[in-house]
Design a protein around this motif. Structure first.
Motif, mmCIF file in Angstrom:
data_model
loop_
_atom_site.group_PDB
_atom_site.id
_atom_site.type_symbol
_atom_site.label_atom_id
_atom_site.label_comp_id
_atom_site.label_asym_id
_atom_site.label_seq_id
_atom_site.Cartn_x
_atom_site.Cartn_y
_atom_site.Cartn_z
ATOM 1 N N LYS A 204 0.794 -1.223 0.000
ATOM 2 C CA LYS A 204 0.000 0.000 0.000
ATOM 3 C C LYS A 204 0.831 1.281 0.000
ATOM 4 O O LYS A 204 0.419 2.284 -0.586
ATOM 5 C CB LYS A 204 -0.948 -0.013 1.206
ATOM 6 N N ILE A 205 1.996 1.276 0.675
ATOM 7 C CA ILE A 205 2.773 2.518 0.752
ATOM 8 C C ILE A 205 4.064 2.451 -0.054
ATOM 9 O O ILE A 205 4.747 3.466 -0.200
ATOM 10 C CB ILE A 205 3.096 2.897 2.213
ATOM 11 N N GLY A 206 4.398 1.248 -0.564
ATOM 12 C CA GLY A 206 5.626 1.108 -1.340
ATOM 13 C C GLY A 206 6.674 0.309 -0.578
ATOM 14 O O GLY A 206 6.992 0.636 0.570
ATOM 15 N N ALA A 207 7.182 -0.725 -1.221
ATOM 16 C CA ALA A 207 8.141 -1.615 -0.567
ATOM 17 C C ALA A 207 9.413 -0.889 -0.144
ATOM 18 O O ALA A 207 10.059 -1.252 0.843
ATOM 19 C CB ALA A 207 8.487 -2.782 -1.497
ATOM 20 N N GLU A 208 9.781 0.166 -0.876
ATOM 21 C CA GLU A 208 11.036 0.857 -0.594
ATOM 22 C C GLU A 208 11.007 1.634 0.723
ATOM 23 O O GLU A 208 12.060 2.015 1.242
ATOM 24 C CB GLU A 208 11.389 1.811 -1.748
ATOM 25 N N LEU A 209 9.825 1.859 1.279
ATOM 26 C CA LEU A 209 9.732 2.646 2.506
ATOM 27 C C LEU A 209 9.886 1.803 3.775
ATOM 28 O O LEU A 209 10.000 2.352 4.867
ATOM 29 C CB LEU A 209 8.394 3.403 2.567
ATOM 30 N N ILE A 210 9.867 0.473 3.637
ATOM 31 C CA ILE A 210 10.049 -0.384 4.812
ATOM 32 C C ILE A 210 11.240 -1.302 4.562
ATOM 33 O O ILE A 210 11.225 -2.131 3.662
ATOM 34 C CB ILE A 210 8.792 -1.210 5.106
ATOM 35 N N ARG A 211 12.258 -1.113 5.379
ATOM 36 C CA ARG A 211 13.501 -1.885 5.227
ATOM 37 C C ARG A 211 13.471 -3.105 6.139
ATOM 38 O O ARG A 211 13.111 -3.019 7.309
ATOM 39 C CB ARG A 211 14.700 -1.006 5.579
ATOM 40 N N THR A 212 13.828 -4.250 5.571
ATOM 41 C CA THR A 212 13.942 -5.477 6.348
ATOM 42 C C THR A 212 15.364 -5.623 6.883
ATOM 43 O O THR A 212 16.324 -5.502 6.123
ATOM 44 C CB THR A 212 13.611 -6.712 5.499
ATOM 45 N N VAL A 213 15.479 -5.854 8.169
ATOM 46 C CA VAL A 213 16.775 -6.174 8.776
ATOM 47 C C VAL A 213 16.689 -7.652 9.121
ATOM 48 O O VAL A 213 16.050 -8.046 10.103
ATOM 49 C CB VAL A 213 17.041 -5.329 10.029
ATOM 50 N N HIS A 214 17.294 -8.480 8.291
ATOM 51 C CA HIS A 214 17.126 -9.930 8.392
ATOM 52 C C HIS A 214 17.522 -10.454 9.767
ATOM 53 O O HIS A 214 18.564 -10.109 10.310
ATOM 54 C CB HIS A 214 17.936 -10.636 7.306
ATOM 55 N N GLY A 215 16.621 -11.260 10.308
ATOM 56 C CA GLY A 215 16.858 -11.849 11.611
ATOM 57 C C GLY A 215 16.534 -10.938 12.778
ATOM 58 O O GLY A 215 16.637 -11.339 13.932
ATOM 59 N N VAL A 216 16.142 -9.690 12.475
ATOM 60 C CA VAL A 216 15.858 -8.741 13.554
ATOM 61 C C VAL A 216 14.442 -8.183 13.428
ATOM 62 O O VAL A 216 13.577 -8.437 14.256
ATOM 63 C CB VAL A 216 16.875 -7.577 13.560
ATOM 64 N N GLY A 217 14.187 -7.386 12.379
ATOM 65 C CA GLY A 217 12.872 -6.764 12.255
ATOM 66 C C GLY A 217 12.792 -5.802 11.099
ATOM 67 O O GLY A 217 13.361 -6.065 10.021
ATOM 68 N N TYR A 218 12.166 -4.633 11.310
ATOM 69 C CA TYR A 218 11.883 -3.700 10.231
ATOM 70 C C TYR A 218 12.131 -2.257 10.659
ATOM 71 O O TYR A 218 12.105 -1.926 11.834
ATOM 72 C CB TYR A 218 10.426 -3.850 9.783
ATOM 73 N N ALA A 219 12.334 -1.408 9.645
ATOM 74 C CA ALA A 219 12.509 0.026 9.888
ATOM 75 C C ALA A 219 11.787 0.810 8.798
ATOM 76 O O ALA A 219 11.728 0.367 7.637
ATOM 77 C CB ALA A 219 13.990 0.385 9.886
ATOM 78 N N LEU A 220 11.225 1.943 9.185
ATOM 79 C CA LEU A 220 10.619 2.855 8.209
ATOM 80 C C LEU A 220 11.742 3.686 7.613
ATOM 81 O O LEU A 220 12.384 4.477 8.308
ATOM 82 C CB LEU A 220 9.579 3.749 8.890
ATOM 83 N N GLU A 221 11.998 3.481 6.336
ATOM 84 C CA GLU A 221 13.155 4.091 5.685
ATOM 85 C C GLU A 221 12.727 5.343 4.923
ATOM 86 O O GLU A 221 12.342 5.274 3.745
ATOM 87 C CB GLU A 221 13.799 3.082 4.722
ATOM 88 N N ILE A 222 12.759 6.473 5.601
ATOM 89 C CA ILE A 222 12.354 7.740 5.000
ATOM 90 C C ILE A 222 13.538 8.379 4.284
ATOM 91 O O ILE A 222 14.632 8.509 4.857
ATOM 92 C CB ILE A 222 11.825 8.707 6.077
ATOM 93 N N PRO A 223 13.359 8.819 3.026
ATOM 94 C CA PRO A 223 14.452 9.472 2.298
ATOM 95 C C PRO A 223 14.947 10.711 3.033
ATOM 96 O O PRO A 223 14.171 11.477 3.586
ATOM 97 C CB PRO A 223 13.804 9.871 0.956
ATOM 98 N N ARG A 224 16.251 10.898 3.053
ATOM 99 C CA ARG A 224 16.855 12.062 3.716
ATOM 100 C C ARG A 224 16.804 13.281 2.798
ATOM 101 O O ARG A 224 16.799 13.167 1.622
ATOM 102 C CB ARG A 224 18.308 11.771 4.106
#
Length: 224
Positions: A204-224
């Motif tokens: 819904k919001i775009g795969a590029e905005l949520i980063r997967t950290v394998h084995g840990v979890g997720y982060a909202l990856e906002i462009p700087r």
């Protein structure tokens, strides 16, 4: 405070009446529907604050009921299934359910799950999150999300998940943290629940905005 309204969708009269009696005893207003079409009609006529929804229904099943109700307005859905198949659970979560119970269940547990879902919605509405995050604009008070200028339709759980990630942009949130914050669970086994909702949120919001950290979890990856 106004009474919360619960829509119970269950085709077995004994179960429906037992669930309704327990929830009325907890102080909720309760409506009952026994099939798919009447459930959708009831949700439109008397908008519920939460839906307790059986999967197996006459007319059309609970998955279709969930899709149709969520298409009209986001509302928390507690899905009930007689089958313990993980695939059924993941499909239910994928179409907008927020939590699930497998039959047989205790009325005490059902009432507790309903209360937790409603508290989550209330808590998220009062949570302060950054208003503008790159292309995302999050209005916590109205529970609305915009991507650029277009509104994105999110289920209650998807909104809460996004809000949790947005509370610390770019920081990694573990699956266990997200389960605790969004669902109120601490069971690491349920991490597939997080993954399923993340997958839906990405669509819904775009795969590029949520980063997967394998084995840990997720982060909202906002462009700087």
């Amino acid at each position: 405070m106004n009474q919360r309204r619960v829509l119970v969708v269950e085709d077995e009269p004994t179960i429906a009446q037992s669930v309704a009696a327990r929830l009325r005893g907890e102080g909720y207003l309760v409506d009952i529907a026994a099939d798919g079409p009447s459930a959708v009609s009831a949700a439109a006529a008397y908008p519920p604050d939460i839906v307790v929804l059986d999967v197996m229904l006459p007319g059309f099943d609970g998955l279709e009921v969930c899709r149709r109700i969520q298409a009209e307005r986001p509302v928390p859905v507690l899905m009930v299934t007689a089958r313990g198949d993980e695939t059924d659970m993941l499909i239910g979560l994928g179409v907008g359910a927020d939590d699930y119970l497998t039959k047989p269940f205790s009325m005490r547990e059902l009432a507790a799950r309903v209360a937790v879902l409603l508290r989550r919605v209330d808590r998220a509405a009062s949570t302060v999150v950054p208003r503008q995050l790159g292309p995302l604009r999050i209005n916590a008070a109205e529970r609305r999300v915009f991507l650029e200028e277009s509104e994105v339709h999110l289920t209650p759980t998807e909104f809460d998940l996004l809000s949790s990630l947005a509370s610390r942009p770019r920081a990694v949130h573990s699956r266990e943290q997200l389960l605790s914050t969004v669902w109120g669970w601490s069971d690491a086994f349920a991490s597939r629940t997080v993954d399923s909702h993340i997958k839906s949120l990405r669509r819904k919001i775009g795969a590029e905005l949520i980063r997967t950290v394998h084995g840990v979890g997720y982060a909202l990856e906002i462009p700087r």
